[in-house]
Design a protein around this motif. Sequence first.
Motif, PDB file in Angstrom:
ATOM      1  N   VAL A   1       0.858  -1.185   0.000  1.00 52.14           N
ATOM      2  CA  VAL A   1       0.000   0.000   0.000  1.00 52.14           C
ATOM      3  C   VAL A   1       0.895   1.236   0.000  1.00 52.14           C
ATOM      4  O   VAL A   1       1.937   1.254   0.657  1.00 52.14           O
ATOM      5  CB  VAL A   1      -0.971  -0.010   1.205  1.00 52.14           C
ATOM      6  CG1 VAL A   1      -0.242  -0.016   2.526  1.00 52.14           C
ATOM      7  CG2 VAL A   1      -1.944   1.150   1.136  1.00 52.14           C
ATOM      8  N   MET A   2       0.507   2.234  -0.774  1.00 52.16           N
ATOM      9  CA  MET A   2       1.311   3.446  -0.934  1.00 52.16           C
ATOM     10  C   MET A   2       0.686   4.626  -0.202  1.00 52.16           C
ATOM     11  O   MET A   2      -0.526   4.810  -0.220  1.00 52.16           O
ATOM     12  CB  MET A   2       1.443   3.787  -2.420  1.00 52.16           C
ATOM     13  CG  MET A   2       2.286   5.025  -2.702  1.00 52.16           C
ATOM     14  SD  MET A   2       2.528   5.326  -4.489  1.00 52.16           S
ATOM     15  CE  MET A   2       0.896   5.940  -4.950  1.00 52.16           C
ATOM     16  N   PHE A   3       1.544   5.416   0.440  1.00 56.09           N
ATOM     17  CA  PHE A   3       1.127   6.649   1.102  1.00 56.09           C
ATOM     18  C   PHE A   3       1.942   7.801   0.543  1.00 56.09           C
ATOM     19  O   PHE A   3       3.125   7.645   0.238  1.00 56.09           O
ATOM     20  CB  PHE A   3       1.329   6.556   2.618  1.00 56.09           C
ATOM     21  CG  PHE A   3       0.487   5.508   3.269  1.00 56.09           C
ATOM     22  CD1 PHE A   3      -0.801   5.787   3.686  1.00 56.09           C
ATOM     23  CD2 PHE A   3       0.975   4.222   3.451  1.00 56.09           C
ATOM     24  CE1 PHE A   3      -1.585   4.812   4.277  1.00 56.09           C
ATOM     25  CE2 PHE A   3       0.199   3.234   4.039  1.00 56.09           C
ATOM     26  CZ  PHE A   3      -1.092   3.530   4.454  1.00 56.09           C
ATOM     27  N   MET A   4       1.312   8.962   0.403  1.00 57.26           N
ATOM     28  CA  MET A   4       1.991  10.167  -0.046  1.00 57.26           C
ATOM     29  C   MET A   4       2.231  11.070   1.161  1.00 57.26           C
ATOM     30  O   MET A   4       1.278  11.513   1.809  1.00 57.26           O
ATOM     31  CB  MET A   4       1.164  10.884  -1.104  1.00 57.26           C
ATOM     32  CG  MET A   4       0.979  10.098  -2.390  1.00 57.26           C
ATOM     33  SD  MET A   4       2.514   9.883  -3.325  1.00 57.26           S
ATOM     34  CE  MET A   4       2.748  11.561  -3.951  1.00 57.26           C
ATOM     35  N   ILE A   5       3.516  11.328   1.461  1.00 58.45           N
ATOM     36  CA  ILE A   5       3.896  12.093   2.641  1.00 58.45           C
ATOM     37  C   ILE A   5       4.654  13.341   2.199  1.00 58.45           C
ATOM     38  O   ILE A   5       5.498  13.286   1.306  1.00 58.45           O
ATOM     39  CB  ILE A   5       4.787  11.251   3.584  1.00 58.45           C
ATOM     40  CG1 ILE A   5       4.073   9.938   3.954  1.00 58.45           C
ATOM     41  CG2 ILE A   5       5.143  12.048   4.836  1.00 58.45           C
ATOM     42  CD1 ILE A   5       2.787  10.098   4.718  1.00 58.45           C
ATOM     43  N   HIS A   6       4.358  14.474   2.813  1.00 61.76           N
ATOM     44  CA  HIS A   6       4.994  15.737   2.451  1.00 61.76           C
ATOM     45  C   HIS A   6       6.509  15.624   2.514  1.00 61.76           C
ATOM     46  O   HIS A   6       7.056  14.897   3.357  1.00 61.76           O
ATOM     47  CB  HIS A   6       4.511  16.851   3.391  1.00 61.76           C
ATOM     48  CG  HIS A   6       4.887  18.217   2.934  1.00 61.76           C
ATOM     49  ND1 HIS A   6       6.095  18.810   3.251  1.00 61.76           N
ATOM     50  CD2 HIS A   6       4.225  19.113   2.161  1.00 61.76           C
ATOM     51  CE1 HIS A   6       6.157  20.016   2.704  1.00 61.76           C
ATOM     52  NE2 HIS A   6       5.033  20.228   2.039  1.00 61.76           N
TER      53      HIS A   6
END
Length: 203
Positions: free
Chosen positions: A145-150
């Motif tokens: 699963v992919m997460f987009m983090i600043h």
Amino acid sequence: MKTSIQIAATLVALSAAPAFAETYAKAGSELRAGEAATVPHLVPKGPEVPIELKVTAIEEGSKSDLAGFEIPADLRNARPYYVRYEYTNLSDEDLSAQQIGAFVGIDDRDQEQAPALAMSGGSFTKCMTPPAKGLTKGQSGKGCVMFMIHENGRLAAAAYKGHYRSEGSANTQADYPIYYNPVKWTPAASASAPTGSKGVVVQ
């Protein structure tokens, strides 16, 4: 044509109360990547059953991984993190073709992040979850699963919430504690792996 990335909404299912609550990891448990826990999986329109779940890696990716994708304006300064996991069916239910793994991300500000989805039509292969086949009792599968983090932040933990059932439950928070206080995996300690740089494994 570019493929967009969207943020997934949390799924909530409806039906009856869980039957294996005593076998599940305690709500709020914290593990390191590589450690396994027994957690609830919700069968669509069926029972809640136990699976063994293990986060195997938390990897920091690069914005270049998303070349060719249309990135929403509020995510253009973000970079991907990949949570890789494995699971084993501990129940008598056949879980074939079901989506296993109801994760959220916890960033370094202790804020919950929904997973990002690469929508169909693209050719994104960095993080894939093929549908499990023949997932009867004792059989295993894996996913990502992919997460987009600043860009100035990091993914501090992957948290498994499962799903809750509202029908037949007088107190969902008491009956489904993991949903409200998930089981968390943090990156495994590694003295040799640099953190904060792009494209390296930080497990």
